[in-house]
Design a protein around this motif. Structure first.
Motif, PDB file in Angstrom:
ATOM      1  N   ILE A   1       0.838  -1.199   0.000  1.00 59.84           N
ATOM      2  CA  ILE A   1       0.000   0.000   0.000  1.00 59.84           C
ATOM      3  C   ILE A   1       0.875   1.251   0.000  1.00 59.84           C
ATOM      4  N   VAL A   2       0.531   2.209  -0.868  1.00 63.72           N
ATOM      5  CA  VAL A   2       1.183   3.526  -0.859  1.00 63.72           C
ATOM      6  C   VAL A   2       0.169   4.526  -0.313  1.00 63.72           C
ATOM      7  N   VAL A   3       0.534   5.189   0.785  1.00 69.71           N
ATOM      8  CA  VAL A   3      -0.367   6.130   1.452  1.00 69.71           C
ATOM      9  C   VAL A   3       0.143   7.547   1.253  1.00 69.71           C
ATOM     10  N   GLU A   4      -0.687   8.387   0.650  1.00 68.89           N
ATOM     11  CA  GLU A   4      -0.310   9.789   0.452  1.00 68.89           C
ATOM     12  C   GLU A   4      -0.726  10.599   1.681  1.00 68.89           C
ATOM     13  N   ILE A   5       0.215  11.337   2.239  1.00 67.06           N
ATOM     14  CA  ILE A   5      -0.049  12.159   3.418  1.00 67.06           C
ATOM     15  C   ILE A   5       0.100  13.626   3.047  1.00 67.06           C
TER      16      ILE A   5
ATOM     17  N   THR B   1      -3.821  10.532  13.972  1.00 64.71           N
ATOM     18  CA  THR B   1      -5.187  10.171  13.576  1.00 64.71           C
ATOM     19  C   THR B   1      -5.350  10.265  12.064  1.00 64.71           C
ATOM     20  N   ALA B   2      -4.810  11.346  11.484  1.00 72.49           N
ATOM     21  CA  ALA B   2      -4.913  11.549  10.033  1.00 72.49           C
ATOM     22  C   ALA B   2      -4.145  10.465   9.271  1.00 72.49           C
ATOM     23  N   ARG B   3      -2.979  10.078   9.776  1.00 73.83           N
ATOM     24  CA  ARG B   3      -2.190   9.027   9.125  1.00 73.83           C
ATOM     25  C   ARG B   3      -2.941   7.694   9.159  1.00 73.83           C
ATOM     26  N   GLU B   4      -3.544   7.402  10.308  1.00 74.26           N
ATOM     27  CA  GLU B   4      -4.281   6.147  10.436  1.00 74.26           C
ATOM     28  C   GLU B   4      -5.493   6.140   9.500  1.00 74.26           C
ATOM     29  N   GLN B   5      -6.183   7.286   9.445  1.00 73.45           N
ATOM     30  CA  GLN B   5      -7.346   7.363   8.566  1.00 73.45           C
ATOM     31  C   GLN B   5      -6.946   7.246   7.107  1.00 73.45           C
ATOM     32  N   ALA B   6      -5.869   7.919   6.739  1.00 75.73           N
ATOM     33  CA  ALA B   6      -5.384   7.846   5.360  1.00 75.73           C
ATOM     34  C   ALA B   6      -4.961   6.418   5.008  1.00 75.73           C
ATOM     35  N   THR B   7      -4.367   5.718   5.984  1.00 75.21           N
ATOM     36  CA  THR B   7      -3.957   4.329   5.766  1.00 75.21           C
ATOM     37  C   THR B   7      -5.172   3.436   5.563  1.00 75.21           C
ATOM     38  N   ASP B   8      -6.174   3.605   6.424  1.00 77.40           N
ATOM     39  CA  ASP B   8      -7.415   2.813   6.296  1.00 77.40           C
ATOM     40  C   ASP B   8      -8.058   3.049   4.936  1.00 77.40           C
ATOM     41  N   ASN B   9      -8.139   4.308   4.534  1.00 72.98           N
ATOM     42  CA  ASN B   9      -8.764   4.648   3.252  1.00 72.98           C
ATOM     43  C   ASN B   9      -7.993   4.043   2.080  1.00 72.98           C
ATOM     44  N   ALA B  10      -6.656   4.078   2.174  1.00 75.83           N
ATOM     45  CA  ALA B  10      -5.825   3.531   1.101  1.00 75.83           C
ATOM     46  C   ALA B  10      -6.010   2.015   0.992  1.00 75.83           C
ATOM     47  N   ILE B  11      -6.114   1.344   2.138  1.00 78.62           N
ATOM     48  CA  ILE B  11      -6.319  -0.114   2.135  1.00 78.62           C
ATOM     49  C   ILE B  11      -7.683  -0.452   1.543  1.00 78.62           C
ATOM     50  N   LEU B  12      -8.728   0.245   2.007  1.00 77.58           N
ATOM     51  CA  LEU B  12     -10.081  -0.012   1.502  1.00 77.58           C
ATOM     52  C   LEU B  12     -10.164   0.260  -0.001  1.00 77.58           C
ATOM     53  N   ASP B  13      -9.489   1.315  -0.438  1.00 75.93           N
ATOM     54  CA  ASP B  13      -9.510   1.657  -1.861  1.00 75.93           C
ATOM     55  C   ASP B  13      -8.799   0.591  -2.694  1.00 75.93           C
ATOM     56  N   GLN B  14      -7.828  -0.065  -2.088  1.00 83.55           N
ATOM     57  CA  GLN B  14      -7.113  -1.124  -2.797  1.00 83.55           C
ATOM     58  C   GLN B  14      -7.935  -2.415  -2.825  1.00 83.55           C
ATOM     59  N   LEU B  15      -8.661  -2.705  -1.732  1.00 83.12           N
ATOM     60  CA  LEU B  15      -9.380  -3.975  -1.613  1.00 83.12           C
ATOM     61  C   LEU B  15     -10.412  -4.178  -2.715  1.00 83.12           C
ATOM     62  N   TRP B  16     -11.205  -3.135  -3.003  1.00 84.26           N
ATOM     63  CA  TRP B  16     -12.283  -3.332  -3.961  1.00 84.26           C
ATOM     64  C   TRP B  16     -11.755  -3.642  -5.372  1.00 84.26           C
ATOM     65  N   LYS B  17     -10.515  -3.228  -5.627  1.00 78.77           N
ATOM     66  CA  LYS B  17      -9.919  -3.505  -6.935  1.00 78.77           C
ATOM     67  C   LYS B  17      -9.361  -4.926  -7.019  1.00 78.77           C
ATOM     68  N   MET B  18      -9.270  -5.602  -5.875  1.00 79.88           N
ATOM     69  CA  MET B  18      -8.624  -6.914  -5.817  1.00 79.88           C
ATOM     70  C   MET B  18      -9.617  -8.069  -5.846  1.00 79.88           C
ATOM     71  N   VAL B  19     -10.907  -7.749  -5.953  1.00 81.71           N
ATOM     72  CA  VAL B  19     -11.909  -8.814  -5.927  1.00 81.71           C
ATOM     73  C   VAL B  19     -12.820  -8.760  -7.145  1.00 81.71           C
TER      74      VAL B  19
END
Length: 481
Positions: A166-170, A331-349
């Protein structure tokens, strides 16, 4: 439990239809129905239900018996009416219709038991026309009908979810040190006073009041048009916030004096937020109405208490604000990480999404949108009704088809990982979060379904556990933009 901001709504899993097994067991049939299952597109199953003649005969006898109890025919006691007379009195069509209804009512639970645990709530439809069943019905022969039901879709992983990269933009604006410096500067400016500039033009650090207008640039003057989105009267512009305006705008007005007008060309960049203005060449006209400079007290320990009540020196101010900024950054880093993971998941199924699930998720999103609008605008009943009509809802579903599909894929992917990895949460967590959610509904005086609240809380808790697991097992790279 740390809360997570889910996209648009809480995670919604496919919900199995209520079990019919207990009813099927209590209402035993004289012969077994035969159910043939056929897979159809969009995670839909067709069930062909073949009802033996013995079941039809039993249903017919029950219907005739019930009619005998209810019908009153002169000269006959209830329950003692000859069948031929009863049929002549109430009509064979009425008995036949009631018999077919009885067959459906008694056999459908048995048919649905074959998809128990897979069928989606409120998706069952008998597609054979009732009139056709009436025509085909005979107590001496078998009767068949077809049922369509949506089932929980299968989640197919394209490359798996383990060893996720995962690449997370901050945003560099949240970096704690920078944010702390900006906050100290903002507080310092807030305790200063504004004074009118009388002997010079605009400098960086000043605050200026402007009237702004703009037109498109075109060699053919007849094609020149005003740009309403770029116009502003009495625009208060802090020159230290130069990054918030069009690139080149601040440089173009440096030196302008009170009462002066300047005109200059600028181009809207391709990254501009308003799509219709990207790349547009514009001629700006700016009138300087007022010009102020800030008279600020010296930034030293003497104003520490004004910058942050309770502090005695600048170091204490900085440390306190820096701690707050670090918490915000984390908090912002954690949220950005969660969003990046979720955004990646839907493309993987790959998921064949059933229509009923799409509509359920879409209507829930639309309902949340209406609540948001209602809280902001206080819509009257007529306005609310116009936004709630089927046409408005269907337009929303169609316009948001891509986003709804993306969200469903995310949710189902998360649920699949939760099961595959045998993740769990405690009953104490569930009870606590359900109580918190119900308290929130009651505080806003909103109606709620306690069972649905529990389902949604379970979904959020599952999502949090999955994200926690994925972050532990993923390779995460942070880049600053």
């Amino acid at each position: 439990m740390q809360s997570h901001q889910w996209p648009a709504s809480s995670l919604i899993k496919a919900s199995a239809a209520p079990s019919k097994t207990s009813k099927a067991q209590t209402d035993k049939l004289p012969a077994d129905v035969k159910v043939t299952e056929t897979q159809e597109p969009n995670s839909r199953v067709r069930l062909n239900v073949e009802v033996p003649a013995a079941v039809g005969e039993d249903c017919y006898r029950r219907v005739v018996k019930e009619f005998m109890k209810q019908v009153k025919i002169p000269g006959f006691r209830p329950g003692k009416i000859p069948e031929s007379i009863l049929l002549n009195y109430v009509g064979e069509e009425s008995v036949q219709k009631a018999t077919v209804e009885s067959i459906l009512k008694r056999t459908l639970p048995h048919a649905m038991s074959t998809v128990e645990g897979r069928a989606l709530r409120d998706s069952v439809r008998i597609i054979t026309k009732f009139s056709d069943m009436e025509k085909r019905y005979s107590s001496q022969t078998s009767l068949s009908y077809d049922v369509i039901v949506d089932v929980i879709p299968e989640v197919k992983w394209i490359n798996g979810y383990k060893n996720l990269k995962i690449v997370v933009e901050i945003d560099n604006e949240i970096e704690a040190e920078r944010a702390c410096e900006r906050e100290i500067k903002r507080r310092h400016k807030s305790i200063g006073s504004l004074k009118v500039v009388t002997d010079r033009g605009l400098q960086v650090g000043d605050l200026v009041v402007l009237d702004i207008s703009a037109t498109t640039i075109d060699q053919d003057e007849s094609n020149v048009q005003n740009i309403p989105a770029a116009e502003s009267k009495g625009f208060h512009f802090d020159t230290e916030d130069g990054e918030s305006v069009l690139p080149g705008f601040l440089d173009a007005i440096i030196g302008i004096q009170r009462g002066e007008t300047k005109s200059f060309p600028l181009a809207f960049p391709e990254s501009w937020q308003q799509e219709n203005l990207r790349g547009v060449q514009a001629q700006f006209t700016v009138d300087c109405k007022e010009l102020f400079y800030r008279d600020l007290p010296e930034l030293n320990d003497s104003i520490a208490d004004k910058l942050l009540p309770g502090c005695t020196d600048l170091n204490q101010v900085k440390e306190s604000l820096l701690q707050r900024c670090r918490e915000v950054e984390q908090t912002a880093r954690e949220q950005a990480t969660d969003n990046a993971i979720l955004d990646q998941l839907w493309k993987m199924v790959e998921i064949d999404i059933p229509q009923s699930l799409f509509e359920e998720q879409g209507r829930e999103l639309y309902g949340a949108k209406l609540l948001e609008i209602q809280s902001k605008m206080k819509l009257n009943e007529q306005q609310l009704a116009s936004l709630s009509n089927p046409k408005a809802v269907n337009e929303f579903l169609e316009n948001q088809r891509e986003n709804i599909t993306k969200l469903i894929k995310q949710n189902l992917a998360v649920g699949d990982i939760f099961k595959r990895e045998n993740l769990q949460f405690s009953s104490e967590e569930l009870v606590k979060e359900v109580q918190n959610s119900i308290a929130e509904f009651e505080r806003h005086k909103q109606e709620y379904d306690e069972e649905r609240v529990k389902e949604q809380v379970q979904e959020v808790l599952e999502g949090a556990k999955v994200l926690e697991w994925l972050k532990e097992h993923a390779e995460i790279q942070y880049i600053t933009r």
